[in-house]
Design a protein around this motif. Structure first.
Motif, PDB file in Angstrom:
ATOM      1  N   ARG A   1      -6.903   3.875   0.785  1.00 22.83           N
ATOM      2  CA  ARG A   1      -7.606   2.788   1.481  1.00 22.83           C
ATOM      3  C   ARG A   1      -9.068   2.717   1.046  1.00 22.83           C
ATOM      4  O   ARG A   1      -9.619   1.626   0.864  1.00 22.83           O
TER       5      ARG A   1
ATOM      6  N   ASN B   1       0.821  -1.209   0.000  1.00 23.22           N
ATOM      7  CA  ASN B   1       0.000   0.000   0.000  1.00 23.22           C
ATOM      8  C   ASN B   1       0.862   1.271   0.000  1.00 23.22           C
ATOM      9  O   ASN B   1       0.543   2.249  -0.676  1.00 23.22           O
TER      10      ASN B   1
ATOM     11  N   HIS C   1      -1.647  -8.950   3.525  1.00 20.84           N
ATOM     12  CA  HIS C   1      -1.145  -8.214   4.688  1.00 20.84           C
ATOM     13  C   HIS C   1      -0.259  -7.064   4.218  1.00 20.84           C
ATOM     14  O   HIS C   1       0.833  -7.278   3.700  1.00 20.84           O
TER      15      HIS C   1
ATOM     16  N   LEU D   1     -11.868  -3.835  -4.036  1.00 13.21           N
ATOM     17  CA  LEU D   1     -12.050  -5.174  -3.451  1.00 13.21           C
ATOM     18  C   LEU D   1     -13.492  -5.638  -3.620  1.00 13.21           C
ATOM     19  O   LEU D   1     -13.757  -6.788  -4.008  1.00 13.21           O
TER      20      LEU D   1
ATOM     21  N   ASN E   1      -7.234  -8.444  -4.757  1.00 15.04           N
ATOM     22  CA  ASN E   1      -7.237  -9.263  -3.543  1.00 15.04           C
ATOM     23  C   ASN E   1      -6.368  -8.563  -2.516  1.00 15.04           C
ATOM     24  O   ASN E   1      -5.271  -8.093  -2.836  1.00 15.04           O
ATOM     25  N   LYS E   2      -6.844  -8.484  -1.280  1.00 12.35           N
ATOM     26  CA  LYS E   2      -6.061  -7.851  -0.225  1.00 12.35           C
ATOM     27  C   LYS E   2      -5.122  -8.862   0.410  1.00 12.35           C
ATOM     28  O   LYS E   2      -5.465 -10.027   0.585  1.00 12.35           O
TER      29      LYS E   2
ATOM     30  N   VAL F   1      -1.776  -5.337  -1.750  1.00 10.08           N
ATOM     31  CA  VAL F   1      -2.852  -5.856  -2.590  1.00 10.08           C
ATOM     32  C   VAL F   1      -2.251  -6.506  -3.833  1.00 10.08           C
ATOM     33  O   VAL F   1      -1.093  -6.266  -4.194  1.00 10.08           O
TER      34      VAL F   1
ATOM     35  N   LEU G   1      -9.163   1.262  -2.461  1.00 10.87           N
ATOM     36  CA  LEU G   1      -8.876  -0.175  -2.440  1.00 10.87           C
ATOM     37  C   LEU G   1     -10.076  -0.970  -1.934  1.00 10.87           C
ATOM     38  O   LEU G   1     -10.364  -2.069  -2.427  1.00 10.87           O
ATOM     39  N   ASN G   2     -10.788  -0.430  -0.955  1.00  5.13           N
ATOM     40  CA  ASN G   2     -11.999  -1.103  -0.469  1.00  5.13           C
ATOM     41  C   ASN G   2     -13.043  -1.200  -1.574  1.00  5.13           C
ATOM     42  O   ASN G   2     -13.726  -2.222  -1.721  1.00  5.13           O
TER      43      ASN G   2
END
Length: 232
Positions: free
Chosen positions: A37, A22, A53, A44, A50-51, A56, A40-41
């Motif tokens: 963020r 990120n 840790h 998704l 795909n997220k 992405v 990205l949400n």
């Protein structure tokens, strides 16, 4: 920059790189982290990424990704039962066989008659439990690294122990089959186990329901001349 433009920039960047942290996305694309963020949400929810840790990856829908075993056994059930019964008809009494991890292999275990008096080796804890439930006595589980998503045993120890076996027949799982009938699985560790299974089996059969065809996954492990496909 409006949201549509930001999302296009993110997707174009991920298409090229595949995976990104990120922080790298924020820096390279000049998007504040709080805004990134939210974007990205949205991506998704749209199924475009795909997220992971701290990062992405681009979700290439043409590639088959690994799914949880508990989910896979509830898909295409009638077709998988038919494939399992076709596979079982190929097995003779007193043979030694290998049954690979995966939902198609599980259904072979579920319907495999115990009076065939087989020696059965597998790399799946789900297969072992089902075979014992059905009354099979000569069941062997490979040692190695346990993968929770698939319930499979993989890794160096599994490959090493396979070298000591010789199977009359092996039944392997396949995640994807492309138009040229190349066979794929989702990662190199699963692939190396399958490659070793093919080496130590007199005959190898691939179990493939209709959801596997005309697709690709991450790792090509065999071509059609190495494996006899069992399909609906």
């Amino acid at each position: 920059m409006i949201k549509f433009e930001r999302k296009k920039l993110i997707i174009d960047f991920l298409k090229e790189k595949g995976i990104s942290y990120n922080e790298v996305l924020s820096e390279k694309l000049n998007i504040p982290m709080s805004t990134l963020r939210r974007d990205l949400n949205d991506l998704l929810k749209e199924g475009l990424i795909n997220k992971m840790h701290g990062g992405v990856e681009y979700n290439d829908s043409s590639l088959v990704m690994e799914d949880f075993f508990e989910s896979k056994i509830n898909n295409n059930i009638d077709e998988k039962i038919l494939i399992a019964k076709k596979a079982i008809k190929l097995i003779k009494k007193n043979e030694s066989i290998f049954i690979d991890s995966g939902s198609n292999g599980f259904y072979v275990c579920k319907f495999l008659p115990k009076d065939l008096n087989l020696k059965i080796v597998t790399n799946s804890i789900y297969n072992v439990l089902e075979l014992m439930k059905q009354g099979h006595q000569k069941v062997y589980l490979l040692g190695g690294k346990f993968k929770p998503v698939t319930g499979a045993i993989i890794g160096y120890e599994a490959i090493q122990s396979l070298a000591n076996y010789s199977f009359d027949k092996a039944f392997i799982g396949i995640n994807a089959i492309d138009e040229q009938f190349n066979l794929y699985t989702t990662n190199s560790e699963h692939a190396q186990v399958k490659i070793e299974i093919i080496k130590c089996s007199k005959q190898t059969y691939g179990l493939a329901d209709s959801s596997k065809f005309n697709k690709k996954s991450f790792y090509l492990f065999a071509r059609e001349d190495k494996v006899n496909l069992i399909r609906k």
